[in-house]
Scaffold this active site. Structure first.
Site, mmCIF file in Angstrom:
data_model
loop_
_atom_site.group_PDB
_atom_site.id
_atom_site.type_symbol
_atom_site.label_atom_id
_atom_site.label_comp_id
_atom_site.label_asym_id
_atom_site.label_seq_id
_atom_site.Cartn_x
_atom_site.Cartn_y
_atom_site.Cartn_z
ATOM 1 N N SER A 104 0.800 -1.259 0.009
ATOM 2 C CA SER A 104 -0.174 0.011 -0.029
ATOM 3 C C SER A 104 0.861 1.306 -0.084
ATOM 4 C CB SER A 104 -0.906 0.069 1.254
ATOM 5 O OG SER A 104 -1.817 -1.180 1.264
ATOM 6 N N LYS B 47 -7.015 2.023 -3.078
ATOM 7 C CA LYS B 47 -6.601 1.488 -1.822
ATOM 8 C C LYS B 47 -6.801 2.496 -0.776
ATOM 9 C CE LYS B 47 -4.737 -0.979 1.712
ATOM 10 N NZ LYS B 47 -5.587 -1.748 2.246
#
Ligand SMILES: NC(=O)c1ccc[n+]([C@@H]2O[C@H](COP(=O)([O-])OP(=O)(O)OC[C@H]3O[C@@H](n4cnc5c(N)ncnc54)[C@H](OP(=O)(O)O)[C@@H]3O)[C@@H](O)[C@H]2O)c1
Length: 345
Positions: free
Chosen positions: A142, A217
């Site tokens: 991420s 995300k």
């Protein structure tokens, strides 16, 4: 294709047998307008060689699943000891991301943040230094969308295809192969890699061009960060108001207040189990990237901002490596209370 380059025992399968890799290819266009070739995940029943970088809470399960699915697996982790279980299960060890790339058809990275991704992909000993044209690099960490785009650009210059493909789901979910996966990059690269994603995830969403997986995300974790914060606030208020905290977990399992955050974190908060599943540091990183994206887009996020401030306080109190549900302890201190079962309940 030289299978022996770079890794210590890469050309044998998990049972010690030699594996031949005939990888079929599909076309993709590089930034120079050249047609590069991309390997597809299966060809004539043979599996692609996967290199996996980042054997952390998530990566250990994801790498194991890919090995168990039959992919010849080479691994690298900054702290080598964390790879022991995978090596015992038959994975090969590479001495650097560069040598891992030389021994792989597809490289997956699953590291902490933008800096770590840059380092393992673009550093002097990184994936791009060892990867040849046709390699596919999938970054499942991420990270900030702009970092994803920057790595993709440098990869393209070497005719290496890149996907940003961060995930949602805890380590337990990764172990079960039920992650949510958000993918950015060329659609044909995504389609070629779909069989790999299917080993890891239950919900696979194509989000658009480079950086859009990372963008999705951030949007996802805005909701998660705020939900964990809301669950913690609710438990603190409930206890101070004389309720048993389990009654909150119970009643919110139905109705409009239902959240995954309360379902999964609520019981752990009450049991004061702050062992890391997804750390305070990682959630703070994500909400900081959310704030940066909001700034770029001119969007105000007052609630996400408040959640980030409590995470910041948790870090200042030395709780960065604990699970993100440890924000509860910051709110408890503010309310001068402790969330615990009510006597007799
Ligand atoms: N845990 C979750 O529930 C969850 C869910 C969805 C997404 N994510 C995301 O998945 C990624 C990994 O999370 P995790 O929970 O598995 O974290 P983790 O257990 O802390 O693992 C992080 C990994 O990154 C490596 N790393 C960190 N900095 C590095 C550097 N500078 N160079 C090379 N390697 C480096 C670590 O190596 P060492 O072993 O040497 O420290 C470790 O392998 C993060 O981006 C996180 O936000 C996590």
């Amino acid at each position: 294709m030289d299978q022996d380059q770079g890794a210590t025992s890469p050309a044998a399968d998990r049972h010690g047998r030699r594996v031949h890799h005939e990888v079929s290819r599909c076309a993709a266009t590089t930034c120079n307008g050249e047609r590069a070739t991309l390997p597809v995940a299966f060809s004539g029943g043979r599996m692609q060689r996967i290199g996996f970088i980042g054997i952390g809470l998530m990566g250990q399960h994801m790498a194991r699943r890919l090995g168990e699915a039959g992919h010849p697996l080479t691994v690298w982790n900054r702290t080598a000891a964390k790879a022991t279980a995978l090596l015992s299960a038959g994975a090969a060890w590479a001495d650097s991301p560069k040598s891992l790339a030389q021994a792989s058809d597809v490289v997956i990275t699953m590291v902490t943040d933008s800096g770590a991704s840059e380092q393992v992909s673009c550093g002097p000993d990184g994936v791009l230094a060892g990867g040849r044209a046709g390699l596919v690099l999938i970054d499942m960490s991420s990270i900030a969308p702009e970092t994803s785009r920057g790595i993709a650009e440098r990869a393209q210059a070497k005719a290496i295809a890149m996907l940003d493909a961060p995930v949602t789901g805890a380590p337990r979910v990764a172990a079960e192969g039920k992650l949510g996966i958000m993918v950015g990059g060329a659609r044909e690269t995504f389609e070629a890699c779909r069989p790999i994603f299917q080993v890891l995830g239950a919900k696979i969403v194509y989000a658009g061009g480079h950086g859009m997986g990372s963008t999705l995300k951030l949007v996802n974790n805005l909701i998660l960060g705020v939900s964990i914060h809301a669950a913690a606030e609710a438990l603190v208020l409930a206890v101070k108001a004389g309720l048993d905290p389990h009654s909150v977990v119970e009643i919110t399992s139905v109705g409009g207040a239902r959240t995954g955050a309360m379902e999964t974190r609520g019981p752990r908060m009450i049991e004061r189990d702050f062992s890391p599943h997804f750390s305070v540091n990682n959630m703070y990183k994500d909400l900081s990237n959310v704030a940066k994206l909001a700034d770029e887009c001119g969007v105000s996020l007052p609630v996400a901002g408040a959640a980030r401030e409590i995470l910041r306080a948790a870090r200042s109190q030395g709780k960065g490596d604990l699970d993100s549900c440890a924000v509860l302890t910051v709110l408890e201190a503010m309310a001068n209370t402790i969330v615990q079962r009510k006597a007799g309940c």
